[in-house]
Design an enzyme around this catalytic site. Structure first.
Site, PDB file in Angstrom:
ATOM      1  N   CYS A  17      -4.504   7.352   3.211  1.00  0.00           N
ATOM      2  CA  CYS A  17      -5.569   7.728   4.145  1.00  0.00           C
ATOM      3  C   CYS A  17      -5.194   8.949   4.976  1.00  0.00           C
ATOM      4  O   CYS A  17      -6.051   9.792   5.274  1.00  0.00           O
ATOM      5  CB  CYS A  17      -5.930   6.552   5.049  1.00  0.00           C
ATOM      6  SG  CYS A  17      -4.549   5.825   5.968  1.00  0.00           S
ATOM      7  N   HIS A  72      -4.069   2.923   9.713  1.00  0.00           N
ATOM      8  CA  HIS A  72      -5.225   3.541   9.087  1.00  0.00           C
ATOM      9  C   HIS A  72      -5.495   4.857   9.801  1.00  0.00           C
ATOM     10  O   HIS A  72      -5.109   5.022  10.970  1.00  0.00           O
ATOM     11  CB  HIS A  72      -6.451   2.627   9.162  1.00  0.00           C
ATOM     12  CG  HIS A  72      -7.556   3.040   8.243  1.00  0.00           C
ATOM     13  ND1 HIS A  72      -7.351   3.366   6.922  1.00  0.00           N
ATOM     14  CD2 HIS A  72      -8.895   3.207   8.460  1.00  0.00           C
ATOM     15  CE1 HIS A  72      -8.502   3.693   6.362  1.00  0.00           C
ATOM     16  NE2 HIS A  72      -9.454   3.627   7.283  1.00  0.00           N
ATOM     17  N   ASP A 101     -14.449   7.994   7.422  1.00  0.00           N
ATOM     18  CA  ASP A 101     -13.469   7.028   6.933  1.00  0.00           C
ATOM     19  C   ASP A 101     -13.742   6.814   5.449  1.00  0.00           C
ATOM     20  O   ASP A 101     -14.766   6.230   5.073  1.00  0.00           O
ATOM     21  CB  ASP A 101     -13.601   5.715   7.713  1.00  0.00           C
ATOM     22  CG  ASP A 101     -12.626   4.647   7.260  1.00  0.00           C
ATOM     23  OD1 ASP A 101     -11.906   4.859   6.266  1.00  0.00           O
ATOM     24  OD2 ASP A 101     -12.585   3.573   7.906  1.00  0.00           O
TER      25      ASP A 101
END
Length: 214
Positions: A17, A72, A101
């Site tokens: 991520c 994250h 996201d």
């Protein structure tokens, strides 16, 4: 305010991520039509035990349940243009913010309030609560570095090396890495830093972050 769409040529790699957001930050930050209207920020989500519970994530075991990440990373675009609304003698100041996201099941981007409402939950035990580190995209692009060593796992088993020797410890990636070279921002490269992801961005116990790891 209508936020920019994710570029069609955006790179996505599962379980990376921070790199997905780095590439998106690079794309947005290099577009003057975007930067004249929006301020981009990178947000790291983790906690001291590296167990944060997030909802509306594609990796969740159940559609209506959470997934527990060690960390994250998302991108937020915050509008530079303020909209004023008058209510009698009162004036309200409003601004738009949108969350990008790659792993959410919500719209991408999502309105900030909608994203927070559907991704985080109140009343969780401390070990699952989220802490946040917010960094300007410009600093992130310049100072961030990752050699992906945090994704290496050691498997035990026989392996023949190039010189004919036999090793029983084999390092493999937990998840296949991106095909492009590991990321090293210009300031990180100038200072010989090849990996500061975990120590300077994910570690929520760290407070001396003025140098961002370089």
């Amino acid at each position: 305010m209508i936020p920019p769409s994710i570029p069609q040529d955006s790179v996505y790699t599962s379980c990376y991520c921070e790199e997905n957001v780095y590439m998106l930050s690079k794309s947005f930050s290099s577009d003057p039509e975007i930067t004249k209207i929006w301020d981009p920020f990178v947000v790291f989500i983790s906690n001291s035990s590296k167990t944060v519970a997030l909802w509306s994530q594609k990796a969740a075991p159940k559609p209506d349940g959470p997934v527990v990440w060690d960390y994250h990373v998302v991108l937020i675009l915050k509008s530079k243009i303020f909209q004023y609304e008058s209510h009698g003698t009162d004036s309200g100041l409003q601004h738009d913010a949108w969350v990008y996201d790659f792993d959410t099941t919500l719209e991408n981007p999502s309105n900030f309030q909608e994203y927070v409402m559907h991704t985080f939950s109140d009343g969780l035990p401390p070990s699952f609560q989220s802490l946040f580190r917010v960094i300007s995209a410009s600093d992130f692009l310049e100072f961030f570095a990752s050699d992906r060593s945090h994704m290496l796992v050691t498997a035990h088993g026989p392996d023949i090396s190039a010189d004919g020797g036999i090793s029983t410890n084999i390092s493999r990636y937990y998840s296949p890495p991106p095909l492009y070279h590991p990321i090293q921002g210009s300031a990180a490269a100038a200072n010989g830093v090849i990996h500061n992801l975990m120590s300077h961005y994910v570690d929520m116990n760290r407070r001396d972050l003025d140098d961002l790891g370089v």
